[in-house]
Write a protein that holds these residues in place. Structure first.
Motif, PDB file in Angstrom:
ATOM      1  N   GLU A   1       0.829  -1.194   0.000  1.00  0.00           N
ATOM      2  CA  GLU A   1       0.000   0.000   0.000  1.00  0.00           C
ATOM      3  C   GLU A   1       0.868   1.251   0.000  1.00  0.00           C
ATOM      4  N   VAL A   2       0.463   2.231  -0.817  1.00  0.00           N
ATOM      5  CA  VAL A   2       1.101   3.542  -0.838  1.00  0.00           C
ATOM      6  C   VAL A   2       0.122   4.564  -0.287  1.00  0.00           C
ATOM      7  N   TRP A   3       0.635   5.444   0.547  1.00  0.00           N
ATOM      8  CA  TRP A   3      -0.134   6.575   1.063  1.00  0.00           C
ATOM      9  C   TRP A   3       0.475   7.845   0.507  1.00  0.00           C
ATOM     10  N   GLU A   4      -0.337   8.666  -0.172  1.00  0.00           N
ATOM     11  CA  GLU A   4       0.169   9.945  -0.675  1.00  0.00           C
ATOM     12  C   GLU A   4      -0.522  11.091   0.043  1.00  0.00           C
ATOM     13  N   PHE A   5       0.278  12.041   0.501  1.00  0.00           N
ATOM     14  CA  PHE A   5      -0.256  13.245   1.130  1.00  0.00           C
ATOM     15  C   PHE A   5      -0.192  14.395   0.142  1.00  0.00           C
TER      16      PHE A   5
END
Length: 396
Positions: free
Chosen positions: A98-102
């Protein structure tokens, strides 16, 4: 983590004076003086009114598009392809998917990374975006609709996280505290209402909705015990910034990854290590505004109609992450990082227009040197290919 509205949803055609009037009310409620950090928060993120919360276009390559500035993902799809090479390594190394982008902006980076990771044989189970702007979320949903349920949105980072975090030009948009040194004394710089408006208020002529042309904002410095982490040498007057919100945000991300036991974080932004940030010759600070692809240093003018940002203190970022339990994988220029991740090979296979745009990612006079990349990870992450050559960690 910085205090931001959970969902700054844009409203339809707000009154042109709505944001200045909101800020004027906040100043009065605070006793006549608002710290710049709070002013910047309202100017950028006030629900439905702030620069990033309004229904207007911020990102694009040329002024005629109605945009104010261009980011690397908008400039060239090769940016996402090169970054994906490093992210694929980190996903494999941490055993996560999983990638989390802010601060995902238009969704260009998300789209590019999802497609590139698929092509690299490292498909994601989920790509989660955390963005405070309801207006930008709507654009992201439209752009990323083809990826279906793999893309999700969240209001905040969970307390426990396993995965890879990405932030491209997100730290520079976090509100900063302004400090001024005058006559050897330190002051915090804040915002007050100009004298003409104060007079109107005293006469009972300044209701909640004040005409835009009547609103005057000005600076006021107040003595403070705050100091920059490294005091610039000399006794000359200067203005600079400190970054409590950005560092608190990095610490929050680091703590979540540490609790999860496996993960990494990659931040790309313009900035300097501490010794360069607080160099005595940088006496005007780094605060800048962007509008119609032009830069100015007047954040109190045209509030809500332009971006306000400050360069990143990457030493502070590294220390915040280390204090929370992460390791620094490396730190280098964007140009060197992208070359380490195979951008030169991608350029060789690209057509001429694509190459011309992508070269701006590398050029020292464009994004190549001013922008930096820092990598952070839970213990046990192998050496990162993005720092194989040109690592500058020793300068943090």
């Amino acid at each position: 983590m910085p205090t931001v509205p959970a969902d700054a949803t844009a409203t339809a055609s707000p009154a042109p004076d709505a944001l200045p009037a909101l800020i004027a009310r906040a100043i009065r409620a605070a006793g006549g003086w608002l710290p710049f950090e709070r002013f910047m928060h309202l100017a950028l993120y006030a629900p439905g009114l702030g620069y990033y919360a309004r229904a207007a276009r911020q990102f694009g390559q040329l002024p005629r598009s109605g945009s104010d500035f261009v980011t690397a993902p908008e400039l060239s799809p090769l940016f996402a392809r090169a970054l994906a090479v490093q992210l694929a390594d980190s996903l494999a190394a941490t055993g996560t998917d999983e990638v989390w982008e802010f601060g995902a902006g238009s969704g260009a980076l998300a789209a590019g990374l999802i497609e590139a990771l698929d092509a690299l044989g490292q498909p994601l189970a989920r790509y989660t975006i955390v963005d405070v702007s309801g207006a930008l979320r709507a654009r992201q949903r439209q752009r990323l609709a083809a990826h279906g349920a793999r893309v999700a949105w969240a209001d905040a980072l969970p307390p426990v996280l396993r995965g890879v975090v990405v932030g491209n030009e997100v730290l520079d948009a976090m509100p900063v505290t302004l400090l001024a040194r005058r006559g050897g004394r330190w002051f915090e710089r804040g915002v007050r209402i100009g004298e003409s408006i104060e007079a109107l208020a005293q006469d009972g002529q300044a209701p909640a909705a004040i005409k835009t042309e009547a609103i005057s904002l000005t600076w006021e410095d107040r003595p403070t015990a705050l100091r920059p982490p490294l005091e610039p040498a000399g006794t000359h007057d200067l203005v600079t910034e400190i970054h409590p919100q950005a560092q608190a945000f990095v610490a929050t991300v680091a703590e979540a990854l540490r609790r999860g036991g496996a993960g990494a974080a990659w931040f790309i932004d313009y900035g300097f290590p501490e010794a360069e940030y607080y160099h005595p010759q940088r006496s005007e600070g780094t605060l800048v505004c962007h509008r119609a692809h032009r830069v100015d240093d007047q954040p109190l003018a045209d509030v809500g109609d332009k971006d306000i940002s400050a360069h990143v203190n990457f030493t502070g970022v590294a220390l915040a992450a280390q204090d929370a339990g992460l390791e620094v994988l490396g730190y280098t220029s964007q140009g060197r990082f992208l070359l380490n991740c195979g951008l030169a090979e991608a350029l060789a296979a690209a057509d001429l227009p694509t190459r011309a745009n992508a070269m701006k990612l590398l050029d020292e006079h464009e994004m190549g040197e001013l922008f930096k990349v820092i990598g952070l990870a839970t213990p046990g992450h192998p050496p990162a290919r993005g720092f194989a050559q040109g690592d500058r960690t020793h300068r943090l």
